[in-house]
Each structure stands twice: as C-alpha cells, then as structure tokens.
Design a protein around this motif. Structure first.
Motif, short mmCIF file in Angstrom:
data_model
loop_
_atom_site.label_atom_id
_atom_site.label_comp_id
_atom_site.label_asym_id
_atom_site.label_seq_id
_atom_site.Cartn_x
_atom_site.Cartn_y
_atom_site.Cartn_z
N UNK A 396 -10.07 10.33 -16.40
CA UNK A 396 -9.79 8.89 -16.43
C UNK A 396 -8.96 8.46 -15.23
N UNK A 397 -7.95 9.26 -14.87
CA UNK A 397 -7.12 8.91 -13.72
C UNK A 397 -7.92 8.95 -12.43
N UNK A 398 -8.86 9.86 -12.34
CA UNK A 398 -9.73 9.91 -11.16
C UNK A 398 -10.59 8.65 -11.09
N UNK A 399 -11.09 8.20 -12.26
CA UNK A 399 -11.89 6.98 -12.29
C UNK A 399 -11.05 5.76 -11.86
N UNK A 400 -9.76 5.79 -12.18
CA UNK A 400 -8.91 4.64 -11.91
C UNK A 400 -8.11 4.73 -10.63
N UNK A 401 -8.38 5.71 -9.79
CA UNK A 401 -7.55 5.90 -8.60
C UNK A 401 -7.59 4.71 -7.66
N UNK A 402 -8.70 3.99 -7.64
CA UNK A 402 -8.82 2.82 -6.76
C UNK A 402 -8.54 1.52 -7.49
N UNK A 403 -8.30 1.61 -8.79
CA UNK A 403 -8.00 0.41 -9.56
C UNK A 403 -9.24 -0.42 -9.83
N UNK A 404 -9.01 -1.70 -10.14
CA UNK A 404 -10.12 -2.60 -10.43
C UNK A 404 -10.76 -2.34 -11.77
N UNK A 411 -3.56 5.89 -25.61
CA UNK A 411 -2.39 6.33 -24.84
C UNK A 411 -2.57 5.91 -23.38
N UNK A 412 -3.29 4.84 -23.17
CA UNK A 412 -3.64 4.43 -21.81
C UNK A 412 -2.40 4.00 -21.02
N UNK A 413 -1.56 3.18 -21.64
CA UNK A 413 -0.39 2.69 -20.93
C UNK A 413 0.75 3.67 -20.86
N UNK A 414 0.78 4.65 -21.78
CA UNK A 414 1.88 5.60 -21.80
C UNK A 414 1.56 6.88 -21.05
N UNK A 415 0.32 7.36 -21.11
CA UNK A 415 -0.02 8.66 -20.53
C UNK A 415 -0.98 8.58 -19.36
N UNK A 416 -1.99 7.73 -19.45
CA UNK A 416 -3.05 7.73 -18.44
C UNK A 416 -2.70 6.85 -17.25
N UNK A 417 -2.34 5.59 -17.51
CA UNK A 417 -2.01 4.65 -16.44
C UNK A 417 -0.63 4.04 -16.67
#
Length: 516
Positions: A396-404, A411-417
């Motif tokens: 998931x963090x790899x998918x979100x590395x560029x944002x958008x 646990x998205x706001x606490x652990x992933x992003x």
C-alpha cells in the motif's frame, strides 16, 4: 434580485428564506472572480438548492491611513447587475453606519491569532486582518448563512477567516474557491483597473514568475524565493515580499515539505498586486479509517471520483488474502499456515466501471467472492497476523508513494499513511452498521441473520480489531471523527469534500474536468 440597504431590510428578507443561504462577501467592483464565487455559491450541496446573498461594502476598518479607501472603485448599479446575472438572489449594500452604529470607536473588534499575522501581507498592513475579521463576523451574525464562500486568491485572508470561524464556533462552512485569472494570467482583482495598458503588460510578469517557481519544489527555500524576487525585479516590479510558508500555519520554511505556499506582493504603478502558487512534496493523500460496516467503501469511491483521486480499498486486499487462505484450505488462525499462503502472492487491484475496483489474486478474480459471509467471518483473524500486515502495508505504501489517492481501511491513518493530508475516522453506531450489513447481504443474495445476531457479530469484530496485537483499530490523534448515522450518502461525501478542501485548496489540486 432583492437590493437590501439596511439591516432591517436584511432581517426581513432573511426571515422569508426557507432554503440554506450561501454568502459571498465583497467590496464591490465585481469582476470574473466574484462571478465565479456566486456561481459556486448557487450550486446545490448534498441535493439542497441554496439561495445566494452577496454583500457589497467597502470596509473602512481594513484600509490603512495611506491606502486607497477614498478612491476604491464604487458603482452599486453595475455591481447589482453583475450579481443578478451571476445568480444572486439578494444584494446587501449597507452604509458604514448600518454595520457600525456606534462608530469605529464603539466597535467590538475581532483579533485574529498573531501567529497568522507574522508573514506575507500582515506585517505590511497592520490592522488589516483585524478589520477583515471584524466585518465578516458582523456580517455572519446578521445573515446566519450555511456557507461562506471566499476566493483562494486572498489565501492569507481565507486561512485567517477559517481560523476565526473555528475558534468562535460559528455555525458556517467556509468554502474556498479557485483563483480566477484573466487571459494574460493575472489574477482577477478590483485593483487591476488602476493599471494602464503598459502596466498591465508589466504586471503579467507576476504570474509568469510564480509559474516558473512552481516547478522548483526540490530547491532550497532561499533559492526559490530569491529566484522569484530576481525575476520580478527584472520586470521592473517593486517587490514587497516573496515568501515560502506552510500553507495553513503561514510559518516561513526553508524547504518544501507537505503543502507550501509561495506568495508575493508587488507594486506596479498605482496598484498593489498579490499572487501565489502552491508547492507540494507529493500529491495529496486522504486516509479514511473506521470500523467494519461504516460505509467506507461506498463513500470513498464516490469521494475519490469527485476529486480526481485514485481509490485504494485496502480492506479488499485483506479480504483477498483471506479468500486465498480459505481457498488453499489453510487454517486462518495459524501464523505459519498464513505465512506460507503469502509465498509468491500476486495481488492486483485495478479500476473497474463506475469507480469500483477489480480484485485479482494469483489469477483469480475475487471481486465478488471476497464480500461473502465466510470471508467476512475470517478477515479479522487473517489481518491480525503480522506477516499479512507487513506485506500489505508495504504494498500500500508503494502504491501511495506519489500520492494522489484516497485509501480506506482500518489502520490507514495510523499505520499505512501516518502523514496523510487528511485523516477521517468514519464510523456509525453498531445498530446502524448492522442495518446496513443486512441490506448489503440481501442485495448480494446471501442469507440475512437477525438484527441482534448482526449487532453481536459487529460488536465482537470491533473488539477483535481494537485489541489485536498488530496495528489495532484506533482513531489517529489528528483524525476527524465523522459519525454517519442519519446521513444520506451524498451528505457524507460532501462532508468529506469539505474536510479535504479545508486542507487542500483548488489552486493546489483542482477538481477534475467534468466528463462529457
């Protein structure tokens, strides 16, 4: 369109309104930017049609002794025509004695936080933002609108008024609207009419210089502002300031981190012009957490479409792994069995019709299968294993590395992003989530347990999610809790859009073009 000249006129008009009021305050000399604000104010919100009230008042409190209060352009007839054509239902144009009956000496003034008045225009215009805040709070008290619409061109003003509204607990949603520009790129302003043809040409250097700087977010802050100042001075403009600040705190920074504002004020002939651009270290990320059955997937998909963000359903990823574990006949409770199932895992999430997602795991399309009661019953147990969370969090963090993107899960706001621009904890009562779960099961053709059984299952799942050893369900300290009981889907989506726009302006992340 109704022309209201006194507070009595306004009160009588206000009493007749049944629809929500959207309010656009101006100092007159209306132009394309004001028209855009009025058009935006007239749009329905969550299915409700508003009425639009525009005010025209040249506020003496916000002009300094040497500023242009006396010559500021005034033409009420022209302004009334523009406002009516743009869709305003009423125009409130009071004299100063109507708003300040005791005069300036007897006026209760609103003092914005000093932290927001240390940079940009404030040091050069002492008392200006106090005057702005005072008149706007006075107008809000008289009008009692549901929404207050302000242009992002005056970004410092917008930030200050949002803070004043929040700190005073005023019941109004502050909505920023994108800066409107003329054909040469110059931001629309009532003061543009002060400029001669040659000065207009010269003033065009301001937006051009900012556009060049907008591509330099990787440089040190001093290099960005120094280059901006150099380009402006080379065009013959007198630079009052060129500053790089955090977008919301307005604190100066020496590098771009998160959302930053690069702003400048210049003198060109008799006119003072301000403009800005936003610099971002990455595109925005929205993290939507919350317990099972809170409706995250439904609203997140629509919210992502509305704002042109990529939708990432992380819950579907955990469901897909759970399905795979069951497909292999492995025991979901045994860490070693689940870890073995992850070997060579090929999990693909791709866009499908209507903003939905297609989920494939190791060549199997499991988009519908992962919503079955059998998967639902085991997904918390599988997700609790550290090996699963480590593998999927990294993906998931790899998918979100560029944002958008907007990601939803538990646990998205606490652990992933943890550095997401907006974190929302979307929830509902157990009873409400059980009711929604019953509707979903029925729509998918599954057997529907009784309401008490569903409530017990949801409560037990909440307990497991909140007490698991790895990434337990909890609301991030900087998240906004949104309880959706009694809210229609469109109202929840609008609430998310409002929260997003409080943090990410249109000038930084424009709305996507409407589909033909």
């Amino acid at each position: 369109m109704h022309l209201l000249l006194t507070c009595h006129d306004l009160a009588a008009w206000r009493q007749r309104q049944e629809a929500p009021i959207h309010f656009v305050p101006t100092m007159g000399a209306l132009h394309q930017g004001h028209e855009a604000l009025i058009h935006a104010a007239a749009r329905p919100v969550a299915g409700r049609e508003p009425v639009v009230l525009v005010s025209v008042f040249v506020n003496p409190l916000q002009f300094g002794p040497q500023e242009d209060f006396g010559r500021y352009p005034r033409n009420l007839d022209a302004d009334a025509g523009v406002a009516a054509a743009a869709g305003a239902a009423a125009l409130f144009a009071p004299e100063a004695a109507e708003l300040y009956p005791a005069g300036e000496a007897g006026l209760t003034r609103v003092q914005p936080p000093s932290s927001l008045r240390r940079s940009l225009c404030a040091p050069l215009r002492p008392g200006h933002f106090e005057g702005v805040a005072t008149v706007v709070v006075r107008l809000l008290a008289l009008i009692r609108p549901e929404r207050l619409l302000l242009g992002e061109k005056d970004w410092q003003q917008l930030v200050i008024l949002r803070r004043v509204v929040r700190d005073l607990g005023l019941p109004v949603q502050v909505q920023g609207c994108a800066t409107v520009r003329e054909a040469d790129g110059l931001a629309c302003s009532s003061r543009n009419r002060y400029l001669s043809a040659d000065q207009r040409t010269q003033a065009g250097a301001l937006p051009r210089a900012l556009k060049i700087a907008s591509s330099q977010s990787g440089l040190p802050g001093g290099a960005i502002t120094g280059g901006l100042r150099q380009r402006l001075e080379a065009a013959g403009l007198e630079v009052e300031y060129a500053e790089l600040v955090m977008a919301h705190s307005l604190e100066p920074v020496d590098r771009v981190a998160g959302l930053c504002l690069l702003a400048s004020a210049v003198r060109c002939g008799p006119g003072r012009l301000i403009d800005h651009t936003f610099l971002m270290s990455r595109s925005p990320i929205v993290a939507i957490d919350g317990p099972a059955g809170a409706g995250k997937s439904t609203v997140t998909r629509a919210f992502a479409r509305r704002l042109g963000l990529i939708y990432l359903d992380t819950g579907a990823m955990y469901r897909a792994v759970t399905w795979w574990v069951q497909h292999l006949g492995a025991d979901p409770a045994l860490p070693e069995a689940v870890a073995a199932a992850l070997a060579g895992l090929d999990l693909q999430i791709s866009a499908a019709a209507e903003g939905a997602q297609q989920v494939c795991i190791n060549g199997h399309d499991v988009t519908e299968a992962i919503r079955s009661p059998e998967v639902t019953a085991q997904v918390s147990a599988v997700a609790a294993h550290g090996c699963v969370r480590d593998a999927l969090t990294a993906q998931q963090q790899a998918m979100g590395s560029r944002g958008g993107l907007v990601a939803e899960g538990r646990d998205i706001g606490t652990a992933v992003f943890p550095d997401a621009d907006l974190k929302v904890f979307l929830t509902a009562t157990v009873a409400e989530r059980a009711r929604r779960r019953a509707q979903d099961l029925e729509a998918r053709g599954f057997a529907v347990p009784s309401q008490p059984v569903l409530e017990a299952e949801i409560a037990e799942r909440d307990h497991r999610d909140a007490t698991r050893a790895v990434a337990p369900l909890r609301m991030a300290d900087d998240a906004v809790e949104l309880v959706t009981d009694g809210m229609a889907i469109e109202a929840v989506i609008q609430a998310l859009v409002d929260l997003f726009r409080d943090r990410v302006p249109h000038d930084a992340w424009p709305d996507p073009d409407p589909q033909p």
